[in-house]
Each structure stands twice: as structure tokens, then as C-alpha cells.
Design a protein around this motif. Structure first.
Motif, PDB file in Angstrom:
ATOM      1  N   GLN A   1       0.943  -1.099   0.078  1.00 34.83           N
ATOM      2  CA  GLN A   1      -0.085  -0.207   0.148  1.00 34.83           C
ATOM      3  C   GLN A   1       1.091   1.348   0.007  1.00 34.83           C
ATOM      4  OE1 GLN A   1      -2.630   0.310   3.192  1.00 34.83           O
ATOM      5  NE2 GLN A   1      -4.331  -0.399   2.156  1.00 34.83           N
ATOM      6  N   SER A   2       0.555   2.191  -0.776  1.00 34.51           N
ATOM      7  CA  SER A   2       1.229   3.421  -0.689  1.00 34.51           C
ATOM      8  C   SER A   2       0.887   4.188   0.476  1.00 34.51           C
ATOM      9  CB  SER A   2       1.081   4.171  -2.199  1.00 34.51           C
ATOM     10  OG  SER A   2      -0.327   4.644  -2.218  1.00 34.51           O
ATOM     11  N   ARG A   3       1.889   4.916   0.774  1.00 38.99           N
ATOM     12  CA  ARG A   3       1.350   6.192   1.997  1.00 38.99           C
ATOM     13  C   ARG A   3      -0.017   6.902   1.867  1.00 38.99           C
ATOM     14  NH1 ARG A   3       3.673   8.233   6.244  1.00 38.99           N
ATOM     15  NH2 ARG A   3       3.434  10.128   6.930  1.00 38.99           N
ATOM     16  N   ALA A   4      -0.107   7.098   0.417  1.00 41.66           N
ATOM     17  CA  ALA A   4      -1.220   8.085   0.027  1.00 41.66           C
ATOM     18  C   ALA A   4      -2.424   7.092   0.176  1.00 41.66           C
ATOM     19  CB  ALA A   4      -1.432   8.546  -1.388  1.00 41.66           C
ATOM     20  N   ASP A   5      -2.395   5.935  -0.207  1.00 45.43           N
ATOM     21  CA  ASP A   5      -3.492   5.148   0.238  1.00 45.43           C
ATOM     22  C   ASP A   5      -3.698   4.991   1.651  1.00 45.43           C
ATOM     23  OD1 ASP A   5      -4.290   4.553  -2.556  1.00 45.43           O
ATOM     24  OD2 ASP A   5      -3.121   2.934  -2.892  1.00 45.43           O
ATOM     25  N   ALA A   6      -2.819   4.675   2.347  1.00 44.26           N
ATOM     26  CA  ALA A   6      -3.031   4.442   3.763  1.00 44.26           C
ATOM     27  C   ALA A   6      -3.797   5.551   4.377  1.00 44.26           C
ATOM     28  CB  ALA A   6      -1.688   4.043   4.387  1.00 44.26           C
ATOM     29  N   VAL A   7      -3.327   6.725   4.068  1.00 43.33           N
ATOM     30  CA  VAL A   7      -3.745   8.260   4.498  1.00 43.33           C
ATOM     31  C   VAL A   7      -5.473   8.146   4.176  1.00 43.33           C
ATOM     32  CG1 VAL A   7      -3.689  10.543   4.265  1.00 43.33           C
ATOM     33  CG2 VAL A   7      -1.497   9.308   4.762  1.00 43.33           C
ATOM     34  N   ARG A   8      -5.556   7.833   2.989  1.00 45.00           N
ATOM     35  CA  ARG A   8      -6.964   7.989   2.467  1.00 45.00           C
ATOM     36  C   ARG A   8      -7.690   7.169   3.377  1.00 45.00           C
ATOM     37  NH1 ARG A   8      -9.511   4.819  -0.882  1.00 45.00           N
ATOM     38  NH2 ARG A   8      -7.399   3.686  -1.284  1.00 45.00           N
ATOM     39  N   ILE A   9      -7.399   5.780   3.583  1.00 42.22           N
ATOM     40  CA  ILE A   9      -8.264   4.683   4.170  1.00 42.22           C
ATOM     41  C   ILE A   9      -8.369   5.130   5.592  1.00 42.22           C
ATOM     42  CG2 ILE A   9      -8.033   2.509   5.163  1.00 42.22           C
ATOM     43  CD1 ILE A   9      -6.729   1.460   2.457  1.00 42.22           C
ATOM     44  N   ALA A  10      -7.466   5.600   6.345  1.00 46.04           N
ATOM     45  CA  ALA A  10      -7.611   6.233   7.749  1.00 46.04           C
ATOM     46  C   ALA A  10      -8.467   7.331   7.677  1.00 46.04           C
ATOM     47  CB  ALA A  10      -5.782   6.697   8.238  1.00 46.04           C
ATOM     48  N   LYS A  11      -8.483   8.168   6.715  1.00 42.65           N
ATOM     49  CA  LYS A  11      -9.476   9.350   7.014  1.00 42.65           C
ATOM     50  C   LYS A  11     -10.759   8.861   6.628  1.00 42.65           C
ATOM     51  CE  LYS A  11      -6.468  13.226   5.250  1.00 42.65           C
ATOM     52  NZ  LYS A  11      -6.140  14.306   4.163  1.00 42.65           N
ATOM     53  N   ALA A  12     -10.766   7.706   5.743  1.00 46.02           N
ATOM     54  CA  ALA A  12     -12.210   7.440   5.737  1.00 46.02           C
ATOM     55  C   ALA A  12     -12.896   6.599   6.985  1.00 46.02           C
ATOM     56  CB  ALA A  12     -12.402   6.466   4.523  1.00 46.02           C
ATOM     57  N   LYS A  13     -11.943   6.023   7.631  1.00 52.35           N
ATOM     58  CA  LYS A  13     -12.454   5.329   8.806  1.00 52.35           C
ATOM     59  C   LYS A  13     -12.769   6.294   9.856  1.00 52.35           C
ATOM     60  CE  LYS A  13      -9.714   1.217   8.518  1.00 52.35           C
ATOM     61  NZ  LYS A  13      -8.750   0.393   8.966  1.00 52.35           N
ATOM     62  N   ILE A  14     -11.983   7.491   9.835  1.00 51.83           N
ATOM     63  CA  ILE A  14     -12.334   8.701  10.763  1.00 51.83           C
ATOM     64  C   ILE A  14     -13.506   9.373  10.616  1.00 51.83           C
ATOM     65  CG2 ILE A  14     -11.590  10.722  11.669  1.00 51.83           C
ATOM     66  CD1 ILE A  14      -8.436   9.583  11.293  1.00 51.83           C
ATOM     67  N   SER A  15     -13.801   9.377   9.312  1.00 49.16           N
ATOM     68  CA  SER A  15     -15.026  10.184   8.832  1.00 49.16           C
ATOM     69  C   SER A  15     -16.199   9.355   9.158  1.00 49.16           C
ATOM     70  CB  SER A  15     -14.798  10.432   7.341  1.00 49.16           C
ATOM     71  OG  SER A  15     -16.256  10.940   6.758  1.00 49.16           O
ATOM     72  N   ARG A  16     -16.219   7.885   8.968  1.00 50.81           N
ATOM     73  CA  ARG A  16     -17.438   7.074   9.147  1.00 50.81           C
ATOM     74  C   ARG A  16     -17.471   6.757  10.667  1.00 50.81           C
ATOM     75  NH1 ARG A  16     -14.717   2.609   6.968  1.00 50.81           N
ATOM     76  NH2 ARG A  16     -14.938   3.438   4.872  1.00 50.81           N
ATOM     77  N   ARG A  17     -16.622   6.967  11.443  1.00 54.57           N
ATOM     78  CA  ARG A  17     -16.535   6.925  12.823  1.00 54.57           C
ATOM     79  C   ARG A  17     -17.549   8.038  13.380  1.00 54.57           C
ATOM     80  NH1 ARG A  17     -11.445   6.911  15.371  1.00 54.57           N
ATOM     81  NH2 ARG A  17     -10.943   5.404  14.035  1.00 54.57           N
ATOM     82  N   GLY A  18     -17.247   9.304  12.744  1.00 48.81           N
ATOM     83  CA  GLY A  18     -17.548  10.830  13.058  1.00 48.81           C
ATOM     84  C   GLY A  18     -19.105  10.390  12.893  1.00 48.81           C
ATOM     85  N   SER A  19     -19.271  10.080  11.724  1.00 48.73           N
ATOM     86  CA  SER A  19     -20.784   9.830  11.278  1.00 48.73           C
ATOM     87  C   SER A  19     -21.706   9.248  12.137  1.00 48.73           C
ATOM     88  CB  SER A  19     -20.922   9.393   9.758  1.00 48.73           C
ATOM     89  OG  SER A  19     -22.163   9.566   9.274  1.00 48.73           O
ATOM     90  N   LEU A  20     -21.136   7.874  12.215  1.00 49.37           N
ATOM     91  CA  LEU A  20     -22.009   7.039  13.251  1.00 49.37           C
ATOM     92  C   LEU A  20     -22.113   7.709  14.517  1.00 49.37           C
ATOM     93  CD1 LEU A  20     -20.279   3.639  12.301  1.00 49.37           C
ATOM     94  CD2 LEU A  20     -22.567   4.366  11.674  1.00 49.37           C
TER      95      LEU A  20
END
Length: 62
Positions: A34-53
Motif C-alpha cells: 500500500q502506498s502512503r497516500a492509500d493508507a492516509v486515504r483509508i485512515a481518513k475514511a475510517k475517521i469520517s465514518r466513525r464521526g458520522s456514526l
């Protein structure tokens, strides 16, 4: 009390397939790193999803 017919698919025993000499094995795909950019994108998506929930839960509580 009704009885299911014997032909019903959920109660018929599974038939096993004959074992072949490894001709059906698929080669494993090489997993690319995984490239660093992919890892950052995935981490941001998880944080966003958690906040939404959390927002949804708070809205349900009233």
C-alpha cells in the motif's frame, strides 16, 4: 405441523467434489504494498465514518 419435503435443498446433504491433482489451484496474486497516500486515504475514511456514526447515535438519543 407441516413437514418439509425431502427434496428441499436446505436439508439435502452436500455432495463433495472429487479431489483433483492440483490442476484447479489458482496462483496467488502478488499483493502490492500500500502506498502512503492509500493508507492516509483509508485512515481518513475510517475517521469520517466513525464521526458520522457518532452523530447518528447522538441524534437518536435526542
Amino acid at each position: 405441523m407441516s413437514v418439509q419435503p425431502v427434496e428441499h435443498g436446505s436439508i439435502t446433504p452436500m455432495q463433495s467434489r472429487p479431489m483433483s491433482s492440483g490442476t484447479t489451484k489458482k496462483p496467488k496474486k502478488a499483493s502490492k504494498k500500500q502506498s502512503r497516500a492509500d493508507a492516509v486515504r483509508i485512515a481518513k475514511a475510517k475517521i469520517s465514518r466513525r464521526g458520522s456514526l457518532n452523530k447518528q447515535r447522538q441524534a437518536l438519543k435526542g
